[in-house]
Design a protein around this motif. Structure first.
Motif, PDB file in Angstrom:
ATOM      1  N   LYS A   1       0.823  -1.210   0.000  1.00  0.00           N
ATOM      2  CA  LYS A   1       0.000   0.000   0.000  1.00  0.00           C
ATOM      3  C   LYS A   1       0.861   1.265   0.000  1.00  0.00           C
ATOM      4  N   LYS A   2       0.197   2.372  -0.286  1.00  0.00           N
ATOM      5  CA  LYS A   2       0.886   3.655  -0.404  1.00  0.00           C
ATOM      6  C   LYS A   2       0.402   4.605   0.691  1.00  0.00           C
ATOM      7  N   ILE A   3       1.352   5.170   1.400  1.00  0.00           N
ATOM      8  CA  ILE A   3       1.055   6.158   2.444  1.00  0.00           C
ATOM      9  C   ILE A   3       1.582   7.516   1.988  1.00  0.00           C
ATOM     10  N   MET A   4       0.730   8.491   1.980  1.00  0.00           N
ATOM     11  CA  MET A   4       1.108   9.861   1.618  1.00  0.00           C
ATOM     12  C   MET A   4       1.289  10.662   2.902  1.00  0.00           C
ATOM     13  N   TYR A   5       2.478  11.245   3.061  1.00  0.00           N
ATOM     14  CA  TYR A   5       2.768  12.032   4.261  1.00  0.00           C
ATOM     15  C   TYR A   5       2.731  13.514   3.920  1.00  0.00           C
ATOM     16  N   VAL A   6       2.036  14.299   4.743  1.00  0.00           N
ATOM     17  CA  VAL A   6       1.883  15.738   4.524  1.00  0.00           C
ATOM     18  C   VAL A   6       2.581  16.470   5.676  1.00  0.00           C
ATOM     19  N   HIS A   7       3.667  17.141   5.350  1.00  0.00           N
ATOM     20  CA  HIS A   7       4.536  17.715   6.389  1.00  0.00           C
ATOM     21  C   HIS A   7       3.990  19.019   6.982  1.00  0.00           C
ATOM     22  N   GLY A   8       4.656  19.478   8.029  1.00  0.00           N
ATOM     23  CA  GLY A   8       4.253  20.688   8.721  1.00  0.00           C
ATOM     24  C   GLY A   8       4.896  21.946   8.161  1.00  0.00           C
ATOM     25  N   PHE A   9       4.600  23.063   8.799  1.00  0.00           N
ATOM     26  CA  PHE A   9       5.080  24.374   8.370  1.00  0.00           C
ATOM     27  C   PHE A   9       6.609  24.443   8.463  1.00  0.00           C
ATOM     28  N   MET A  10       7.237  25.042   7.456  1.00  0.00           N
ATOM     29  CA  MET A  10       8.687  25.220   7.374  1.00  0.00           C
ATOM     30  C   MET A  10       9.447  23.895   7.352  1.00  0.00           C
ATOM     31  N   SER A  11       8.787  22.850   6.872  1.00  0.00           N
ATOM     32  CA  SER A  11       9.449  21.558   6.698  1.00  0.00           C
ATOM     33  C   SER A  11       9.434  21.222   5.214  1.00  0.00           C
ATOM     34  N   SER A  12       9.620  19.955   4.873  1.00  0.00           N
ATOM     35  CA  SER A  12       9.632  19.555   3.469  1.00  0.00           C
ATOM     36  C   SER A  12       9.366  18.062   3.357  1.00  0.00           C
TER      37      SER A  12
ATOM     38  N   MET B   1      -1.932  21.658  -4.749  1.00  0.00           N
ATOM     39  CA  MET B   1      -0.896  20.673  -5.040  1.00  0.00           C
ATOM     40  C   MET B   1      -1.207  19.339  -4.369  1.00  0.00           C
ATOM     41  N   LEU B   2      -1.643  19.378  -3.111  1.00  0.00           N
ATOM     42  CA  LEU B   2      -1.931  18.152  -2.378  1.00  0.00           C
ATOM     43  C   LEU B   2      -3.151  17.434  -2.950  1.00  0.00           C
TER      44      LEU B   2
ATOM     45  N   ALA C   1      -4.991  12.761  -5.961  1.00  0.00           N
ATOM     46  CA  ALA C   1      -5.737  12.216  -7.104  1.00  0.00           C
ATOM     47  C   ALA C   1      -4.829  11.393  -8.000  1.00  0.00           C
ATOM     48  N   ARG C   2      -3.573  11.821  -8.134  1.00  0.00           N
ATOM     49  CA  ARG C   2      -2.617  11.116  -9.004  1.00  0.00           C
ATOM     50  C   ARG C   2      -2.095   9.834  -8.353  1.00  0.00           C
ATOM     51  N   GLU C   3      -1.735   9.919  -7.086  1.00  0.00           N
ATOM     52  CA  GLU C   3      -1.086   8.797  -6.403  1.00  0.00           C
ATOM     53  C   GLU C   3      -2.076   7.792  -5.823  1.00  0.00           C
ATOM     54  N   LYS C   4      -3.302   8.240  -5.558  1.00  0.00           N
ATOM     55  CA  LYS C   4      -4.330   7.377  -4.973  1.00  0.00           C
ATOM     56  C   LYS C   4      -3.815   6.632  -3.735  1.00  0.00           C
TER      57      LYS C   4
END
Length: 331
Positions: free
Chosen positions: A16-27, A60-61, A66-69
């Protein structure tokens, strides 16, 4: 970042695929991605740099999802705010910054700031202005617009009990029932991920797979001593059990001679934390419980599964319990 716990969970979120969404001033190059990938070697963990301006960031997210599902989206802090808005996916929000504009203004995030992790565009610094603060304040007004009964079951919120920056448990809980406190501060680290985040990921993976694990009931009274302190090796046994079993804590319903329900719940929250969320049962007749194993000082003769008498010659301590279940191999 090295995983000092040297622990992996093979098979969890396999393929499976896990998408991680980072915090402010991170990457997307944050060390959290590396920790998750190391702990979940059979999953794929992806992350990208989020644009500074919130409208661009959300767009962007949304396009990335939508692209990575992804099978699961995990967002922390500012990323938790964005993740709430990515409806249609299973999601975990860790210390979500639902008041991002206010947080920026009150916690020294104004002026020149340095990114905590390298970004693909090579940018190292940025000036945070009042105008940007206003953009984030306006963006947070879009949170909770897509909440449905189905979404409520797909979103978990994790909130550190010592978070000095974000305090949004009550805001989240007004919209989603699955609000869970854990022992930790604002940022994710190896301990928090392994002990508190991974169990929630396991619940989601089980639900996605329609997987049912054997049920183990733990009598509340065999978890602690007479001073209400956890017994030796209890935590070790509990953490090993939840890897293969659905584990519930069973305590007596309120009577004059027993602890109150609140006292039991407080103890469980303090010593077992998020893995035991929604896994406490108050019952005076354990023979009515349907499950595979009951660990108790006096297992009910009417219990339909296997009763394990804690404190007996065979199971004097939690170490003997550990050995017994290791031999079972999850059965």
């Amino acid at each position: 970042m090295e995983n000092v716990y040297n622990k992996q969970f093979p098979g969890l979120m396999k393929g499976k695929k896990i998408m991680y969404v980072h915090g402010f001033m991170s990457s997307g190059q944050t060390g959290t991605v590396g920790i998750l990938q190391n702990l979940l070697p059979d999953a794929s963990v992806i992350a990208e740099d989020i644009p500074l301006h919130p409208e661009e960031g959300l767009a962007m997210l949304q396009e990335m999802a939508a692209r990575e599902k992804p099978d699961l989206i995990i967002g922390t802090s500012m990323g938790g705010m964005y993740t709430e808005m990515l409806s249609g996916y299973d999601r975990i929000l860790v210390n979500p910054a639902f008041e991002m504009g206010k947080t920026m203004g009150t916690h020294g995030m104004m002026g020149k700031q340095t990114y905590q992790n390298p970004r693909k565009d090579g940018q190292m610094e940025v000036v945070v202005t009042k105008a940007l603060e206003k953009e984030y304040d306006e963006m947070t007004h879009h949170c909770f617009q897509m909440v449905t009964s189905e979404e409520q079951q797909r979103v978990f919120g994790l909130f550190g009990d010592e978070d000095p920056l974000v305090h949004t448990f009550d805001i989240f809980h007004q919209h989603y029932p699955q609000a869970i406190r854990f022992h930790g501060e604002h940022r994710l680290n190896e301990k928090v991920i392994m002990h508190y985040l991974v169990p929630v990921i396991r619940w989601i993976d089980d639900r996605q797979e329609g997987r049912e694990r054997p049920v183990v009931y733990l009598d509340f009274n065999v978890l602690h001593d007479s001073y209400q302190k956890p017994l030796s090796s209890m935590h070790k046994a509990y953490e090993q059990l939840i890897e293969n079993y659905e584990v519930y804590i069973v305590a007596p319903a309120l009577t004059d001679e027993h602890q109150s329900l609140t006292e039991v719940q407080d103890w469980v929250e303090q010593y077992l934390s998020s893995p035991a969320w929604n896994h406490v049962i108050f019952c005076n007749q354990t023979s009515l419980l349907y499950g595979d194993y009951l660990i108790s000082a006096c297992p009910s003769e009417g219990f339909m599964g296997t009763g394990i008498r804690f404190g007996s010659e065979e199971f004097k301590t939690w170490e003997e319990i550990i050995t017994f279940f290791e031999r079972l191999g999850g059965q």
